[in-house]
Write an enzyme that holds these catalytic residues in place. Sequence first.
Site, PDB file in Angstrom:
ATOM      1  N   CYS A   2      20.434  39.678 -58.828  1.00 42.72           N
ATOM      2  CA  CYS A   2      20.760  40.766 -59.019  1.00 42.72           C
ATOM      3  C   CYS A   2      21.893  41.573 -58.200  1.00 42.72           C
ATOM      4  CB  CYS A   2      19.251  41.911 -58.431  1.00 42.72           C
ATOM      5  SG  CYS A   2      17.911  41.469 -59.264  1.00 42.72           S
ATOM      6  N   ARG A  50      19.644  44.604 -62.218  1.00 44.08           N
ATOM      7  CA  ARG A  50      18.611  43.549 -62.481  1.00 44.08           C
ATOM      8  C   ARG A  50      19.030  42.524 -63.411  1.00 44.08           C
ATOM      9  NH1 ARG A  50      12.229  43.822 -64.256  1.00 44.08           N
ATOM     10  NH2 ARG A  50      11.722  41.755 -63.049  1.00 44.08           N
ATOM     11  N   LEU A  51      18.742  41.391 -62.976  1.00 45.00           N
ATOM     12  CA  LEU A  51      18.739  40.145 -63.922  1.00 45.00           C
ATOM     13  C   LEU A  51      17.231  39.792 -63.819  1.00 45.00           C
ATOM     14  CD1 LEU A  51      20.028  38.003 -65.845  1.00 45.00           C
ATOM     15  CD2 LEU A  51      20.339  36.590 -63.803  1.00 45.00           C
ATOM     16  N   ASN A  75      18.406  41.114 -53.649  1.00 47.45           N
ATOM     17  CA  ASN A  75      19.162  40.153 -54.411  1.00 47.45           C
ATOM     18  C   ASN A  75      18.700  38.494 -53.873  1.00 47.45           C
ATOM     19  OD1 ASN A  75      20.917  38.375 -56.085  1.00 47.45           O
ATOM     20  ND2 ASN A  75      22.697  38.972 -54.317  1.00 47.45           N
ATOM     21  N   GLY A  76      18.239  37.887 -55.007  1.00 51.05           N
ATOM     22  CA  GLY A  76      17.778  36.489 -54.570  1.00 51.05           C
ATOM     23  C   GLY A  76      16.641  36.029 -54.873  1.00 51.05           C
ATOM     24  N   GLU A  77      16.039  35.108 -54.471  1.00 48.48           N
ATOM     25  CA  GLU A  77      14.782  34.512 -54.896  1.00 48.48           C
ATOM     26  C   GLU A  77      13.880  33.946 -53.554  1.00 48.48           C
ATOM     27  OE1 GLU A  77      13.385  34.810 -57.779  1.00 48.48           O
ATOM     28  OE2 GLU A  77      15.279  35.102 -59.003  1.00 48.48           O
ATOM     29  N   ASP A 100       8.432  38.667 -56.386  1.00 47.16           N
ATOM     30  CA  ASP A 100       8.820  38.279 -54.970  1.00 47.16           C
ATOM     31  C   ASP A 100       9.381  39.425 -54.059  1.00 47.16           C
ATOM     32  OD1 ASP A 100      10.966  38.330 -56.598  1.00 47.16           O
ATOM     33  OD2 ASP A 100      11.934  36.338 -55.527  1.00 47.16           O
ATOM     34  N   ILE A 292      30.412  20.034 -67.994  1.00 43.27           N
ATOM     35  CA  ILE A 292      31.867  20.256 -68.428  1.00 43.27           C
ATOM     36  C   ILE A 292      32.590  18.876 -68.507  1.00 43.27           C
ATOM     37  CG2 ILE A 292      33.926  21.484 -67.869  1.00 43.27           C
ATOM     38  CD1 ILE A 292      32.629  23.306 -69.251  1.00 43.27           C
ATOM     39  N   GLY A 365      23.723  20.732 -57.268  1.00 40.90           N
ATOM     40  CA  GLY A 365      23.469  19.949 -56.575  1.00 40.90           C
ATOM     41  C   GLY A 365      24.427  20.419 -55.282  1.00 40.90           C
TER      42      GLY A 365
END
Length: 633
Positions: A2, A50-51, A75-77, A100, A292, A365
């Site tokens: 977000c 919000r996403l 914003n985040g997880e 969360d 890519i 990664g």
Amino acid sequence: MCGISGLFDTQGRRSFDPTLAQRINDVQAHRGPDEADLYFEPGLMLGHRRLSVIDLATGQQPLFNVDGTVGIVFNGEIYNFQSLRTELEALGHVFRTRSDTEVIVQAWMAWGPECVHRLRGMFAFAIWDQKQQTLFMARDRMGVKPLHYALLPDGTLVFGSELKVITAHPGFERQIDPQAVEDYFALGYVPDPRCIYRQAHKLPPAHTLTWRRGQAGLPTPQPYWDVHFTLDNPISLADAEAELRERVRESVRLRMIADVPLGAFLSGGVDSSAVVATMAGLSKLPVRTCAIGFDDPQFNESAFAQMVADRYHTDHRLEIVQSDDFDLIDTLARLYDEPFADSSALPTYRVCQMARKHVTVALSGDGGDESLGGYRRYRMHLGEERARQSLPLGVRQSVFGPLGRWYPKADWAPRPLRAKTTFQALAMDSAEAYQHSMSRLRTEQRRALFSEAFQQSLGGYQTVDLFRQHAAKANTDDPLALIQYLDYKTWLVGDINTKVDRAGMAHSLEVREPLMDHELIEWLATLPSSLKIQGGEGKYVFKKAFEPLLPHDVLYRPKMGFSVPLARWLRGPLAQRMSESVLSDRMLDSGYFQRDALERMVQGHLKGQADHSDALWALIMFDAFLRVSHQTA
């Protein structure tokens, strides 16, 4: 994933203009295209874009507790939110959502500011506690998610995920910080906690900031975590390999929790390949992978990505990017809000654009090179460090200092003959030498480039001062651990995480980095450096750990990197634009540069006398920043 924004009257309870609040929240609509909301009370506005990724039905923000006294924009997880929820429910806390976000609110109610120690994930959030009249802000340990703020002259705090939230406020003064310009031309980015503008700040990683209504002045961010390199783990190589695979597996598993399509970037490098191999072992369905490729074979790793995709039967998508794909200069300037000179931002933007067609969340990664000793510069620094430790600083300065000044800058010569940088580094202490090796423009180049008036405005400040400040806190004498620590504080946050966050969010794509899990990093910091670089091989224990899971050619080929043919561009299709940009009226009238130095750099590169591509790209992106910032002022 977000975007957050907010306004806080630090001294009183003035009401905020809803139109202004809407504007500063919507300026980052790309970060959250699914929903938007604002919350107002006297002296406060909290905004959110919000996403939707977890709890699609009930995870809206700003989110408040039952009685409406504690609210959050986030914003985040939080990857351990399920276990935290179980713990909080055992303490009597009642939840209304599956998100969360609500876990953070309840954690604040249970543990106050100490709640950040319980959170495992990537996050930037602001909690409003009405009873305490306190606004509490926090940022994750590795700085994966951004948080900017500024205290305006009238006592209003404005904050947001991106700097554009702050610059959208009419009360913000866009006065450029000279020290930020010095840092930018040294490093290619503006390092935390500085912003390109004097009045704005970045909350540093692993810090909190507490604002209490009525409190005078600007509070000081407080650290809550740091990396401690003990290097004292007596583990055997075989056991380290097994434990490393298991720890990566746990970190990847936590980051595969999502209620939306999920996949991974697959560059063909060691780190992304290891993440994909681990995901394949955890997933019943084929992993969606995105890569890519470049039409220039010198920069194309797609064949190695295909090896991994074939081995694990992934749902693999590949797009080929033209080697002259440089049409994003102004787009990137608008996206990053500050001058940003990492040219790999171009392919990063493209791979995020492509990935978003197929997934909403992508694992990457990123972070593996920093934690496991993967960069070639690490091995070069260790070689130089052995020489530095064999001679006193005074002797090295008297011998290698003159050699570094007199030896020509031979970009055209075979690598063993390009000794100028090495001679210069041998005359320096460890922190200065590493900053020297990381520089886009080295100290003497910046002094030649900058005008006398601008140099005076620096007040003696040099970017090496920042590196020495961090080195003083590293608490390690190990040469590799020291430069890993410096990278954690500068390069990883200011360049890698900034690049990936903005590129991903530009396309409403959430990028998760399992190799930046703080518990994994804490464990890696206990391993001896000899397990990270051994016999000239970087990421030694990591490669050994994944030998059963990845092709030998993926693990042990020369590192290519995610780069573009800058030198060729700037002598070919970008030559005219480069000249027009670097020598534009904006640049010449800015007061930062000496005209003759700019002209010499342009002509020297065009004539093939030297490779100034990194410096010229930094100048091009600085000009783009000046142009775009003027347009949006």
